[in-house]
Design an enzyme around this catalytic site. Structure first.
Site: not given
Lengths: 266, 327
Positions: B153, B214
């Site tokens: 993140c 991804i």
């Protein structure tokens, strides 16, 4: 929430960078006309549409101004490429719309139509710029249930003013303000609040305006305010439009855009 | 009049969309990606979400998180930026409220996306989910199929991408999670690295059973009028159709490097995109931003898959993954 393809029935320029578009619903009579007590598709003033536009990735959230059994009216400003393109669309062209979204204004406190409490109620409606359209649907709804709202409309300048006559046609008492004084009272909407008698408050506009209105209004008076946020999805999935309230985090697109005055954290 | 014989039908078998991901069978490879599907509620109101292969729920941390300040969303060409910052109600509320609500509307194994500021946070969330699911298992089959470890993140100061951009740090998080669960552990990788295969190999060596590739690409927009970044957090994660080629490349590279399955994620918006991902070697796929623009995106892709498979002469999706791995 529904996903419908709506047809543009008409479009007109209302004011500087401001357009009114009437959308034809795919199924005739899909909506309850505001004057009919029974409700088919439940819709409340303050709810919004999320419109997919060619050339833009994310949808554009636009508040509902008013509605009939077969149509929805929206008023929007051309703020970027997406809405500029939309303003050039012609009658008969189609739009992919998610609707109705958001909670809308809660009018349950206004009781039965025609009751004593209705005629005694003194709501004040304040709309600033792009925040004016949802106030129109709200005003009409209130008038139809026997309430006589007072309305303050705020714009930057005379060239930006729209819907003053429409509000007056509903029978509402309208006070107009412009920042440069080119129409109505010179100043902000808060400058028009002095001397008005009201016992509840409904507002939509830029956040700075909402905060100023909140500070000016008597503490503790019931009120509801509609907020604007950049949204990802518009239906509660992405958490892009969250805001803090006294009762925890809320998604402007689902638990908003309308917040109770008592829960707002400035 | 001569009665015609019944029209001759060519014996056709419906294209086989089933896949197996880390030993768990899925009716199709399409999952909704974490952060675009909440805990399923919003979409369950719109369609039967049991038709999904599965979905990865919102990144969950030990404590509730509000996330970053708004604006958190910015429009881009063929995509969007987000800087939500892992807003979630915390693992305890997920266990007590979200998972029971989900059980009413979703009857397949779900992927649990876990996150935190240090390896111990990831371990704590995993352990709590593992224990809750084991107690749940006594009554019915397990609700959580896989643990997806979010080491990618870009929107949190500590944790997230900090772990996913360093092989040693990535391995330390995977090991911490590995010790707390018997479920397959999937590492969700960041594209914001020089060599994604290096991180993938480190995760595999640390005990990961699979990889998701991804997460979003770090990006930024500036508002011309205010001359300030559009996002309150300045930078955010870029996603949407524009990132598909980047995701496909990462999947292709990883599939040639590791021996564990790779879930392709990034910009998928059509059944054709799904096939392309699987031809690059993906064992399953995740659909992200498309859900936000079109809430029926996953449903549409799943319904389109058989037709598009026929169009390209594909009998079984698993064959695509297997063929890609042979090369």
């Amino acid at each position: 929430m529904k996903n419908d393809i709506m047809t543009i029935q008409s479009q007109r320029r209302l004011a500087e960078e401001t357009y009114e578009m009437v959308l034809q619903l795919p199924h005739a009579g899909a909506l309850t006309a505001a004057h009919t007590p029974a409700q088919k598709q439940h819709i409340l003033p303050g709810q919004f549409l999320n419109i997919r536009l060619d050339g833009s990735y994310l949808r554009r959230p636009i508040s509902i101004c008013e509605w009939t059994e077969d149509t929805l009216t929206i008023i929007y400003k051309t703020v970027g490429r997406g809405t500029t393109k939309m303003s050039r669309m012609q009658t008969g062209e189609k739009l992919d719309v998610l609707w109705p979204l958001g909670n809308g204004y809660d009018l349950s406190s206004f009781g039965e139509s025609g009751s004593v409490s209705q005629s005694a109620a003194q709501p004040l409606l304040i709309g600033g710029g792009a925040g004016v359209p949802p106030m129109f649907g709200l005003c009409r709804k209130l008038v139809e249930t026997g309430v006589q709202p007072k309305v303050i409309l705020g714009f930057r300048s005379a060239a930006d003013v729209f819907y003053r006559n429409e509000f007056e046609t509903l029978g509402a008492e309208v006070i107009l303000t412009t920042e440069d004084g080119s129409a109505g009272i010179k100043g902000f909407v808060t400058d028009a609040m002095d001397g008005i008698c009201y016992d509840s408050l409904f507002a939509c506009g830029p956040e700075a305006m909402l905060q100023a209105v909140d500070e000016k209004a008597p503490a503790g008076m019931p009120g509801q305010m509609s907020f604007e946020r950049r949204m990802g999805c518009g239906f509660g999935a992405c958490m892009g439009c969250s805001c803090r309230t006294k009762y925890g985090s809320k998604r402007i697109c689902v638990e908003g855009p309308v917040l109770e005055r008592s829960e707002i954290v400035w | 009049m001569v009665r015609e014989t019944a029209p001759r039908t060519v014996p056709t078998t419906a294209p086989d969309t089933a896949v197996t991901l880390c030993g768990i069978e899925m009716t199709n490879p399409v999952m909704a990606a974490s952060g675009t599907f909440g805990y399923g509620r919003e979409f369950a109101d719109l369609y039967d979400i049991d038709l999904l292969g599965s979905f990865s729920f919102k990144g969950t941390t030990p404590k509730p998180r509000f996330g970053n300040e708004t604006p958190r969303i910015a429009e881009c060409t063929e995509g969007m930026l987000n800087s939500v910052g892992l807003q979630n109600p915390g693992v305890d509320a997920v266990i007590s409220e979200e998972l029971p609500a989900l059980a009413e509307v979703f009857h397949k194994p779900v992927m649990a996306n876990v996150c935190g500021g240090c390896p111990e946070d990831y371990a704590e969330v995993t352990e709590k989910l593992e224990i809750a699911d084991a107690q749940n298992e006594a009554q019915r089959r397990p609700q959580i199929g896989w643990i997806e470890v979010n080491i990618s993140c870009p929107n949190v100061k500590s944790g997230g991408m900090v772990f996913g951009t360093d092989p040693k740090a990535a391995a330390s998080v995977i090991r911490a999670v590995r010790q707390k669960t018997k479920k397959p552990v999937i590492a969700k990788l960041s594209p914001n690295v020089t060599d994604i295969t290096e991180i993938g190999r480190a995760c595999e060596a640390a005990g990961a059973d699979g990889l998701t590739a991804i997460n979003t690409l770090l990006g930024m927009r500036i508002d011309l009028k205010s001359r300030r970044p559009v996002l309150a957090n300045t930078m955010g994660g870029f996603s949407g159709p524009a990132v598909f080629p980047v995701a496909l490349r990462a999947v292709y590279q990883l599939c040639r490097t590791v021996d564990i399955p790779v879930i392709g994620c990034g910009g998928i918006a059509s059944a054709e995109n799904v096939l392309e991902m699987m031809m690059a070697g993906a064992a399953a796929v995740q659909v992200g931003s498309a859900n936000l623009v079109d809430p029926y995106a996953c449903k549409g892709i799943i319904e389109e898959l058989p037709r598009v498979m026929k169009q390209y002469g594909i009998k079984a999706l698993q064959e695509l993954t297997a063929q890609a791995q042979v090369r």
